[in-house]
Design an enzyme around this catalytic site. Structure first.
Site, short mmCIF file in Angstrom:
data_model
loop_
_atom_site.label_atom_id
_atom_site.label_comp_id
_atom_site.label_asym_id
_atom_site.label_seq_id
_atom_site.Cartn_x
_atom_site.Cartn_y
_atom_site.Cartn_z
N GLY A 16 0.83 -1.20 0.00
CA GLY A 16 0.00 0.00 0.00
C GLY A 16 0.87 1.26 0.00
CE LYS A 190 3.10 -13.50 -7.21
NZ LYS A 190 4.01 -13.07 -6.15
CB THR A 247 7.26 -14.91 -7.19
OG1 THR A 247 6.64 -13.74 -7.71
CG2 THR A 247 6.98 -14.95 -5.70
N1 LIG Z 1 5.00 -6.55 -0.70
C1 LIG Z 1 5.07 -6.71 -2.02
O1 LIG Z 1 6.16 -6.68 -2.63
C2 LIG Z 1 3.82 -6.91 -2.80
C3 LIG Z 1 2.64 -7.30 -2.20
N2 LIG Z 1 1.53 -7.53 -2.97
C4 LIG Z 1 0.30 -7.98 -2.34
O2 LIG Z 1 -0.23 -6.96 -1.52
C5 LIG Z 1 -0.97 -7.55 -0.44
C6 LIG Z 1 -0.52 -6.92 0.86
O3 LIG Z 1 0.84 -7.25 1.02
P1 LIG Z 1 1.88 -6.34 1.83
O4 LIG Z 1 1.52 -4.91 1.81
O5 LIG Z 1 3.23 -6.72 1.37
O6 LIG Z 1 1.65 -6.89 3.31
P2 LIG Z 1 2.12 -6.27 4.69
O7 LIG Z 1 2.14 -7.40 5.64
O8 LIG Z 1 3.33 -5.43 4.50
O9 LIG Z 1 0.94 -5.25 5.08
C7 LIG Z 1 -0.40 -5.62 5.16
C8 LIG Z 1 -1.13 -4.38 5.63
O10 LIG Z 1 -2.53 -4.61 5.55
C9 LIG Z 1 -3.10 -4.00 6.70
N3 LIG Z 1 -4.44 -4.55 6.93
C10 LIG Z 1 -4.80 -5.82 7.18
N4 LIG Z 1 -6.14 -5.92 7.30
C11 LIG Z 1 -6.64 -4.67 7.11
C12 LIG Z 1 -7.94 -4.14 7.09
N5 LIG Z 1 -9.01 -4.90 7.29
N6 LIG Z 1 -8.08 -2.81 6.86
C13 LIG Z 1 -7.01 -2.04 6.66
N7 LIG Z 1 -5.73 -2.49 6.64
C14 LIG Z 1 -5.56 -3.79 6.88
C15 LIG Z 1 -2.13 -4.32 7.80
O11 LIG Z 1 -2.37 -3.48 8.90
P3 LIG Z 1 -1.91 -3.89 10.39
O12 LIG Z 1 -0.45 -3.56 10.45
O13 LIG Z 1 -2.78 -3.04 11.24
O14 LIG Z 1 -2.17 -5.37 10.54
C16 LIG Z 1 -0.82 -4.00 7.08
O15 LIG Z 1 -0.54 -2.62 7.11
C17 LIG Z 1 -0.72 -9.07 -0.52
O16 LIG Z 1 -1.79 -9.70 -1.15
C18 LIG Z 1 0.51 -9.18 -1.42
O17 LIG Z 1 0.54 -10.38 -2.17
C19 LIG Z 1 1.53 -7.36 -4.31
C20 LIG Z 1 2.66 -6.96 -4.95
C21 LIG Z 1 3.91 -6.71 -4.25
O1 LIG Z 2 4.04 -10.34 -5.51
C1 LIG Z 2 5.18 -10.01 -5.30
C2 LIG Z 2 6.08 -9.55 -6.36
O2 LIG Z 2 5.44 -9.41 -7.58
C3 LIG Z 2 5.71 -10.10 -3.91
O3 LIG Z 2 5.99 -11.43 -3.66
P1 LIG Z 2 6.01 -12.00 -2.17
O4 LIG Z 2 4.63 -11.75 -1.60
O5 LIG Z 2 6.33 -13.45 -2.34
O6 LIG Z 2 7.07 -11.25 -1.44
#
Ligand SMILES: NC(=O)C1=CN([C@@H]2O[C@H](COP(=O)(O)OP(=O)(O)OC[C@H]3O[C@@H](n4cnc5c(N)ncnc54)[C@H](OP(=O)(O)O)[C@@H]3O)[C@@H](O)[C@H]2O)C=CC1
Ligand SMILES: O=C(CO)COP(=O)(O)O
Length: 326
Positions: A16, A190, A247
């Site tokens: 985010g 994936k 990945t």
């Molecule tokens: N990280 C990456 O490189 C990438 C991630 N993604 C995808 O993005 C998604 C999130 O991953 P990522 O950001 O890395 O995960 P993180 O663990 O870094 O963060 C997850 C976030 O979601 C918040 N959250 C959970 N539930 C809620 C809710 N109900 N309302 C509001 N906020 C909420 C958590 O808040 P709190 O801290 O309060 O629990 C936390 O800030 C996954 O599906 C992942 O596959 C896609 C591409 C790249």
């Molecule tokens: O989706 C991702 C890269 O495209 C991030 O991968 P991971 O959730 O395995 O870290």
């Protein structure tokens, strides 16, 4: 199509925060929502998110814990884990103007319902217009402004194009498509396959085995994607093959790292989200419902559920009957 200027990102995790930076770089006015007031205040004050340490938050981004901020957004991006997306969209729904595009960015399938992320949005916020963004893109790379390309899908092509123009920049290049299902299935599958690739590395089975596993995993992804209505060109594109390659080869991936730890017989990394582990059972239910064989994903699910040892799962895969490629 009206111009999209204000973007609200729901979820102040790694992804985010990176996507908020993307939107700011594209010239949008951006609000980043964290559900925890203390977290929002800390990020706002320090301009640093501990989930992306050392990468300063763009100074124009407003960080809030007030979900009502979404009511003025022209675009909302959901960036919370797949299993939390329904709760996040449900909390948001009352604040959305009708017809607001809501872009899913989680990579997974919901437990119990087997719903894809745009289906979750359709159900939890029926007056919104769902879209999906997915592709090879680590949050850390994106937040640093390193070059990245992804796929952005909406059923309405004009909307997909408008969203691409609202979010795209030289360093973050979204390609548009109307193949929503193809995009979301690539990202979900994936992650499961990357755990298997990590196990191959952790077990030191060699580079040839890793290439074979990744390629056979891709066959599974394509079989399921086509059975669910995705298009083969999408599955072979950034959100399918592209993200699978990334990945299944980089320790930067949490799913791949989980696999490496399992292969080495080490404990799973703590406090690190592995979407593949959560999605594996739902993906297999989906495969069974469509009569699609996914032996690699099945092996991952069996290992994670304790129904198989790693050696037993590898043995099963290596002794499958010889067959035609495809
Ligand atoms: N990280 C990456 O490189 C990438 C991630 N993604 C995808 O993005 C998604 C999130 O991953 P990522 O950001 O890395 O995960 P993180 O663990 O870094 O963060 C997850 C976030 O979601 C918040 N959250 C959970 N539930 C809620 C809710 N109900 N309302 C509001 N906020 C909420 C958590 O808040 P709190 O801290 O309060 O629990 C936390 O800030 C996954 O599906 C992942 O596959 C896609 C591409 C790249
Ligand atoms: O989706 C991702 C890269 O495209 C991030 O991968 P991971 O959730 O395995 O870290």
């Amino acid at each position: 199509m009206k111009p999209f200027n204000r973007v609200c990102v729901i979820g102040a995790g790694a992804w985010g925060t990176a996507l908020a930076g993307v939107a700011a770089r594209a010239g949008r006015k951006v609000t980043l929502y964290a559900r925890d007031a203390a977290v929002a205040a800390q990020i706002s004050a320090t301009r640093d998110n501990p989930r992306l340490p050392g990468i300063p938050l763009d100074r124009g981004i407003v960080v809030t814990h007030d979900i009502a901020a979404a009511s003025s957004a022209d675009i909302v991006i959901i960036a919370v884990p797949a299993q939390h997306s329904r709760a996040a969209v449900a909390a948001l729904a009352a604040h959305l103007s009708p017809g607001t595009p809501v872009i899913a960015s989680a990579k997974g399938v919901e437990h119990g319902t087997r719903r894809f992320m745009t289906e979750v949005i359709e159900e939890a916020a029926p007056h919104a217009v769902p879209a999906i963004l997915s592709g090879p893109s680590f949050a850390d790379d994106v937040a640093r402004g390193l070059p990245t390309a992804v796929t952005l899908a909406a059923k309405d092509e004009a909307l997909a194009v408008a969203l691409v123009h609202a979010l795209g920049s030289a360093a973050f290049r979204p390609y548009h498509t109307t193949d929503v299902r193809g995009v979301e299935i690539g990202g979900a599958a994936k992650n499961v396959l990357a755990i298997a690739a990590g196990i191959v590395v952790g077990k030191q089975l060699g580079a040839s085995a890793l290439a074979a596993l990744t390629t056979r995993g891709f066959s599974e992804l394509v079989r399921l994607g086509c059975a669910c209505g995705g298009r083969s060109e999408t599955l072979a594109g950034l959100s399918g093959l592209g993200d699978l390659i990334l990945t299944c080869s980089s320790p930067q991936s949490r799913n791949f790292s989980l696999g490496i730890a399992l292969g080495r017989g080490e404990p799973a990394p703590r406090d690190k989200l592995s979407e593949g582990a959560h999605t594996a059972p739902a993906l297999l239910e989906l495969a069974a419902a469509h009569d699609v064989e996914m032996p690699v994903a099945q092996a991952v699910a069996a290992i994670l559920a304790g129904r198989s040892t790693i050696d037993g799962a590898i043995d099963n895969l290596l002794t499958r009957p010889f067959r035609g490629e495809g």
